[in-house]
Design an enzyme around this catalytic site. Structure first.
Site, short mmCIF file in Angstrom:
data_model
loop_
_atom_site.label_atom_id
_atom_site.label_comp_id
_atom_site.label_asym_id
_atom_site.label_seq_id
_atom_site.Cartn_x
_atom_site.Cartn_y
_atom_site.Cartn_z
N GLY A 20 -3.75 -0.19 -2.86
CA GLY A 20 -4.85 -0.61 -3.80
C GLY A 20 -5.24 -2.21 -3.73
N ALA A 21 -5.46 -2.59 -2.45
CA ALA A 21 -5.37 -4.16 -2.31
C ALA A 21 -6.81 -4.44 -2.09
CB ALA A 21 -4.40 -4.54 -1.06
N ASN A 22 -7.62 -3.79 -2.26
CA ASN A 22 -9.27 -4.11 -1.93
C ASN A 22 -9.62 -4.53 -3.33
OD1 ASN A 22 -9.11 -1.23 -2.62
ND2 ASN A 22 -11.15 -1.44 -2.83
N THR A 23 -9.18 -4.67 -4.63
CA THR A 23 -9.70 -4.86 -5.70
C THR A 23 -8.72 -5.43 -6.71
OG1 THR A 23 -11.43 -4.47 -7.42
CG2 THR A 23 -9.88 -2.74 -6.69
N GLY A 24 -9.10 -6.12 -7.79
CA GLY A 24 -8.27 -6.35 -8.78
C GLY A 24 -6.89 -7.18 -8.50
N ILE A 25 -5.86 -6.52 -9.32
CA ILE A 25 -4.50 -7.17 -8.99
C ILE A 25 -4.04 -7.45 -7.68
CG2 ILE A 25 -2.07 -7.20 -9.75
CD1 ILE A 25 -3.09 -6.00 -12.49
N GLY A 26 -4.19 -5.99 -7.05
CA GLY A 26 -3.83 -5.87 -5.61
C GLY A 26 -4.61 -6.72 -4.74
N SER A 149 2.22 -0.84 -16.84
CA SER A 149 1.15 -1.50 -17.67
C SER A 149 2.13 -1.27 -19.24
CB SER A 149 -0.03 -0.37 -17.82
OG SER A 149 -0.83 -0.42 -18.97
N TYR A 174 -2.56 8.81 -18.87
CA TYR A 174 -2.13 7.48 -18.57
C TYR A 174 -1.05 6.77 -18.71
CZ TYR A 174 -2.79 2.54 -17.05
OH TYR A 174 -2.81 1.38 -16.31
#
Length: 196
Positions: A20-26, A149, A174
């Site tokens: 998931g490295a295309n947005t946010g924390i990643g 989280s 979640y």
């Protein structure tokens, strides 16, 4: 607010895989690690968005060894295909960062019939980690980082309804998935002591 980490360590010669490295924390993690050298692999469900992130990171960091590989953590078939390709074609895996996830979404199922949040956030990363363990062990000292989280503190593992079929609440599902991430970390710590 905690101070930003100011260390100058490099990771030249090492390979880092971030889901998931295309947005946010990643994406921010990938950007920071790319500045420190090494090979950075962005494992993304959406390859097009992954390529956009890769170009931005390469332009900013001047690290050309940033690549995108397709990985959909809501599909066991995709995970198996990714891991097979990775194990056959990548020489190293020094750091695995299990970051990708979905949060508080309407009730949906993965391609394999699991509730989307437990399926993607936990079972997807669980399978990926296990399929890449031999590569991590071969590169010891290596690291596995599972992002969770604070929602884990609200989570309960519903052993009699792990798939939330009897009762679905988006935040409860979640929280369960994030608690599962924490429990996975604890078990990895116990089982892999002295091996990574």
């Amino acid at each position: 607010m905690p101070a930003k980490y100011q260390g100058t360590e490099t990771i030249e010669g090492k390979t880092v895989l971030i889901t998931g490295a295309n947005t946010g924390i990643g994406k921010e993690t990938a950007r920071e690690l790319a500045k420190r050298g090494g090979r950075i692999i962005l494992a993304c469900r959406n390859v097009e968005k992954g390529e956009e992130a890769r170009k931005e990171i390469v332009e900013e960091t001047k690290n050309e060894d940033v690549v995108v590989q397709e990985l959909d953590l809501s599909s066991f078939e995709s995970i198996q295909k990714f891991a097979k390709n990775f194990n056959e074609n990548e020489i190293r895996l020094d750091i695995l960062i299990n970051n990708a996830g979905v949060m508080a979404c309407p009730k949906m199922l993965t391609k394999d019939g699991l509730e989307m949040q437990i399926g993607t956030n936990h079972f997807g990363h669980f399978m990926l980690t296990n399929l890449l363990l031999n590569k991590l062990k071969a590169c010891s000292p290596s690291r596995i980082i599972n992002l969770s989280s604070l929602a884990h503190s609200m989570g309960t593992i519903k052993w009699d309804d792990i798939n939330s079929e009897k009762n679905y609440g988006e935040w409860a599902a979640y929280g369960q998935s994030k608690l599962a991430n924490i429990l996975h970390c604890l078990e990895l710590t116990n089982r892999l002591k002295g091996e990574l």
